[in-house]
Scaffold this motif. Sequence first.
Motif, mmCIF file in Angstrom:
data_model
loop_
_atom_site.group_PDB
_atom_site.id
_atom_site.type_symbol
_atom_site.label_atom_id
_atom_site.label_comp_id
_atom_site.label_asym_id
_atom_site.label_seq_id
_atom_site.Cartn_x
_atom_site.Cartn_y
_atom_site.Cartn_z
ATOM 1 N N TRP A 68 6.012 18.562 -14.425
ATOM 2 C CA TRP A 68 7.542 18.593 -14.462
ATOM 3 C C TRP A 68 8.912 18.174 -13.925
ATOM 4 O O TRP A 68 9.978 17.929 -14.609
ATOM 5 C CB TRP A 68 8.130 20.328 -15.850
ATOM 6 N N GLN A 69 8.684 19.014 -13.062
ATOM 7 C CA GLN A 69 9.602 18.495 -11.684
ATOM 8 C C GLN A 69 9.509 17.642 -11.084
ATOM 9 O O GLN A 69 11.073 17.523 -11.313
ATOM 10 C CB GLN A 69 8.595 19.574 -10.186
ATOM 11 N N THR A 70 9.157 16.422 -11.098
ATOM 12 C CA THR A 70 8.925 15.339 -10.993
ATOM 13 C C THR A 70 9.908 13.955 -11.789
ATOM 14 O O THR A 70 10.593 13.398 -12.297
ATOM 15 C CB THR A 70 7.887 13.973 -10.777
ATOM 16 N N TYR A 71 9.397 15.325 -12.966
ATOM 17 C CA TYR A 71 10.354 14.045 -14.906
ATOM 18 C C TYR A 71 11.843 14.883 -14.391
ATOM 19 O O TYR A 71 12.100 13.948 -14.947
ATOM 20 C CB TYR A 71 9.424 14.692 -15.546
ATOM 21 N N LYS A 72 12.265 15.966 -14.402
ATOM 22 C CA LYS A 72 13.502 16.191 -13.981
ATOM 23 C C LYS A 72 14.219 15.853 -12.753
ATOM 24 O O LYS A 72 15.281 14.732 -13.411
ATOM 25 C CB LYS A 72 13.269 17.668 -14.216
ATOM 26 N N THR A 73 13.133 15.857 -11.616
ATOM 27 C CA THR A 73 13.540 15.465 -10.252
ATOM 28 C C THR A 73 13.805 13.310 -10.603
ATOM 29 O O THR A 73 15.325 12.968 -9.982
ATOM 30 C CB THR A 73 13.501 15.614 -9.440
ATOM 31 N N GLU A 74 13.362 12.736 -10.862
ATOM 32 C CA GLU A 74 13.461 11.662 -11.363
ATOM 33 C C GLU A 74 13.971 10.931 -12.319
ATOM 34 O O GLU A 74 13.759 9.443 -12.878
ATOM 35 C CB GLU A 74 12.048 11.219 -11.036
ATOM 36 N N PHE A 75 14.658 11.930 -12.947
ATOM 37 C CA PHE A 75 15.080 10.970 -14.363
ATOM 38 C C PHE A 75 15.684 10.134 -14.461
ATOM 39 O O PHE A 75 16.016 9.275 -15.003
ATOM 40 C CB PHE A 75 15.569 12.603 -15.133
ATOM 41 N N LEU A 76 17.099 10.539 -13.538
ATOM 42 C CA LEU A 76 17.909 9.606 -13.292
ATOM 43 C C LEU A 76 17.793 8.034 -13.204
ATOM 44 O O LEU A 76 17.888 7.298 -13.580
ATOM 45 C CB LEU A 76 18.890 9.797 -13.062
ATOM 46 N N LYS A 77 17.066 8.321 -11.892
ATOM 47 C CA LYS A 77 16.859 7.288 -10.953
ATOM 48 C C LYS A 77 15.326 6.487 -12.015
ATOM 49 O O LYS A 77 15.283 5.358 -12.099
ATOM 50 C CB LYS A 77 16.274 7.192 -9.335
ATOM 51 N N SER A 78 14.764 7.391 -12.364
ATOM 52 C CA SER A 78 13.163 6.360 -12.947
ATOM 53 C C SER A 78 13.768 5.663 -14.010
ATOM 54 O O SER A 78 13.463 4.484 -14.422
ATOM 55 C CB SER A 78 12.339 7.112 -13.260
ATOM 56 N N ASN A 79 14.889 5.850 -15.199
ATOM 57 C CA ASN A 79 15.991 5.632 -15.779
ATOM 58 C C ASN A 79 15.971 4.743 -15.568
ATOM 59 O O ASN A 79 16.168 2.944 -16.051
ATOM 60 C CB ASN A 79 16.156 6.817 -16.612
ATOM 61 N N ALA A 80 17.102 4.456 -14.917
ATOM 62 C CA ALA A 80 17.688 3.514 -13.963
ATOM 63 C C ALA A 80 16.919 2.455 -13.880
ATOM 64 O O ALA A 80 17.213 0.848 -13.761
ATOM 65 C CB ALA A 80 18.548 3.414 -13.145
ATOM 66 N N LEU A 81 15.797 2.522 -12.827
ATOM 67 C CA LEU A 81 15.273 1.889 -12.330
ATOM 68 C C LEU A 81 13.976 0.681 -14.038
ATOM 69 O O LEU A 81 14.702 -0.279 -13.477
ATOM 70 C CB LEU A 81 13.594 1.616 -11.886
ATOM 71 N N GLY A 82 13.632 0.941 -14.722
ATOM 72 C CA GLY A 82 13.519 1.005 -16.057
ATOM 73 C C GLY A 82 14.358 0.556 -16.958
ATOM 74 O O GLY A 82 13.745 -1.009 -17.397
ATOM 75 N N GLY A 83 15.589 0.245 -16.369
ATOM 76 C CA GLY A 83 17.136 -0.239 -17.429
ATOM 77 C C GLY A 83 16.867 -1.023 -16.543
ATOM 78 O O GLY A 83 17.315 -2.871 -17.166
ATOM 79 N N ILE A 84 16.754 -1.379 -15.553
ATOM 80 C CA ILE A 84 17.107 -2.947 -15.032
ATOM 81 C C ILE A 84 16.475 -3.839 -15.043
ATOM 82 O O ILE A 84 16.043 -5.067 -15.196
ATOM 83 C CB ILE A 84 17.129 -2.333 -13.055
ATOM 84 N N LEU A 85 14.164 -3.213 -14.690
ATOM 85 C CA LEU A 85 13.807 -4.004 -15.016
ATOM 86 C C LEU A 85 13.296 -4.986 -16.856
ATOM 87 O O LEU A 85 12.939 -5.518 -17.106
ATOM 88 C CB LEU A 85 12.288 -3.414 -15.121
ATOM 89 N N MET A 86 13.652 -3.709 -17.791
ATOM 90 C CA MET A 86 14.145 -4.235 -19.013
ATOM 91 C C MET A 86 15.160 -5.345 -19.413
ATOM 92 O O MET A 86 14.881 -6.247 -20.017
ATOM 93 C CB MET A 86 14.008 -2.568 -19.768
ATOM 94 N N THR A 87 16.205 -4.950 -18.459
ATOM 95 C CA THR A 87 17.523 -6.047 -18.610
ATOM 96 C C THR A 87 16.662 -6.938 -18.092
ATOM 97 O O THR A 87 17.201 -8.731 -18.752
ATOM 98 C CB THR A 87 18.562 -5.521 -17.594
ATOM 99 N N ILE A 88 16.298 -7.502 -17.010
ATOM 100 C CA ILE A 88 15.847 -9.008 -16.130
ATOM 101 C C ILE A 88 14.723 -9.526 -17.367
ATOM 102 O O ILE A 88 15.088 -10.415 -17.443
ATOM 103 C CB ILE A 88 15.028 -8.474 -14.901
ATOM 104 N N GLY A 89 14.158 -8.572 -17.672
ATOM 105 C CA GLY A 89 12.633 -9.439 -18.587
ATOM 106 C C GLY A 89 13.115 -9.766 -19.767
ATOM 107 O O GLY A 89 12.490 -10.683 -19.803
ATOM 108 N N GLY A 90 14.506 -9.129 -20.265
ATOM 109 C CA GLY A 90 14.940 -9.440 -21.816
ATOM 110 C C GLY A 90 15.794 -10.589 -21.555
ATOM 111 O O GLY A 90 15.509 -11.487 -22.485
ATOM 112 N N LEU A 91 16.712 -11.122 -20.303
ATOM 113 C CA LEU A 91 17.279 -11.736 -19.907
ATOM 114 C C LEU A 91 16.512 -13.151 -19.726
ATOM 115 O O LEU A 91 16.885 -14.305 -20.417
ATOM 116 C CB LEU A 91 18.521 -11.823 -18.903
ATOM 117 N N ILE A 92 15.436 -12.622 -19.306
ATOM 118 C CA ILE A 92 14.159 -14.540 -18.706
ATOM 119 C C ILE A 92 13.592 -14.256 -19.935
ATOM 120 O O ILE A 92 14.185 -15.873 -20.248
ATOM 121 C CB ILE A 92 13.395 -13.584 -17.847
ATOM 122 N N PHE A 93 13.028 -13.293 -20.931
ATOM 123 C CA PHE A 93 12.332 -13.655 -22.221
ATOM 124 C C PHE A 93 14.170 -15.200 -22.663
ATOM 125 O O PHE A 93 13.310 -15.657 -23.920
ATOM 126 C CB PHE A 93 12.047 -13.003 -23.303
#
Length: 206
Positions: A68-93
Motif C-alpha cells: 500500500w505504501q509503495t502503491y501510494k508513493t509511486e502512483f504518479l511516477k509509475s503511471n507516467a512511465l506506463g503512459g509513456i510505454l503505452m504511447t510509444i507502443g501504440g504509435l509503433i503499432f
Amino acid sequence: MENGGHLTRLYVICDWVARLAYINLLWIGFSVAGFILFGLMPATAAMFTIIRKWIMGENDFSILQTFWQTYKTEFLKSNALGGILMTIGGLIFLDLRISQSGTTSFSLVMSLLMISGLFILFIMFLYVWPIFVHFNLSIFNILKTAFVLSISQPIFTIVMIVGSLAVYFTMMNIPGLIPFFGGSLLAFIMMWSSSLCFNKIMKDSN
C-alpha cells in the motif's frame, strides 16, 4: 536426514507458492481499485517492490503495508512511465498497421522496422519494472538503462524472454492459475533475472 531435507524443500516451495498467490491477488485487487487504467501501474510497481525484497532475503516486513505504501508513493511516477510505454507502443503499432497496408518495397522496409521496434520495446519492458524498483532513477534514465541492458546483456534478456513465454503458455493452458500466478510468477522471473544482471554489472565494475 534425507526426509528432513525433502520436507524443508517442500516447505520452501509451498511458502513461495503462497507468497506469489497472495501478492498476485493484491496486484489484481489494487489494479481494480484504481479502475485498471490508473491502478495497474502502481500495483505493478508495488508487486515488484515486494518480490525484490524477497529475492534479496528481506522477509521481516508487512506485505500489505509495504504494498500500500509503495502503491501510494509511486502512483504518479509509475503511471507516467506506463503512459509513456503505452504511447510509444501504440504509435509503433499504428505505424506498423499503416505500413502493412502498403504494397511497395518502402512499406515492407517500414513494416520490418516497426516489428523490430515493437520487439525492442518488449525486451525493454522486461527490465523497466526491475530497474524502477531497484534504482532511484528518473523516467528517462529508467528507459535508457532498460534499452542499454536489453542490448548489452543478451543472456539475461534471453532468460527473461524464455521465462515469460513459459509463463504465458502455462497460463493459457491452465487459465485457472491466472488469478493466483498470472502476474506474480512473471514478475518473479523478471526480478530474479534482473537482480542477477545487476549483481554481475556491479561485480564487473569493481
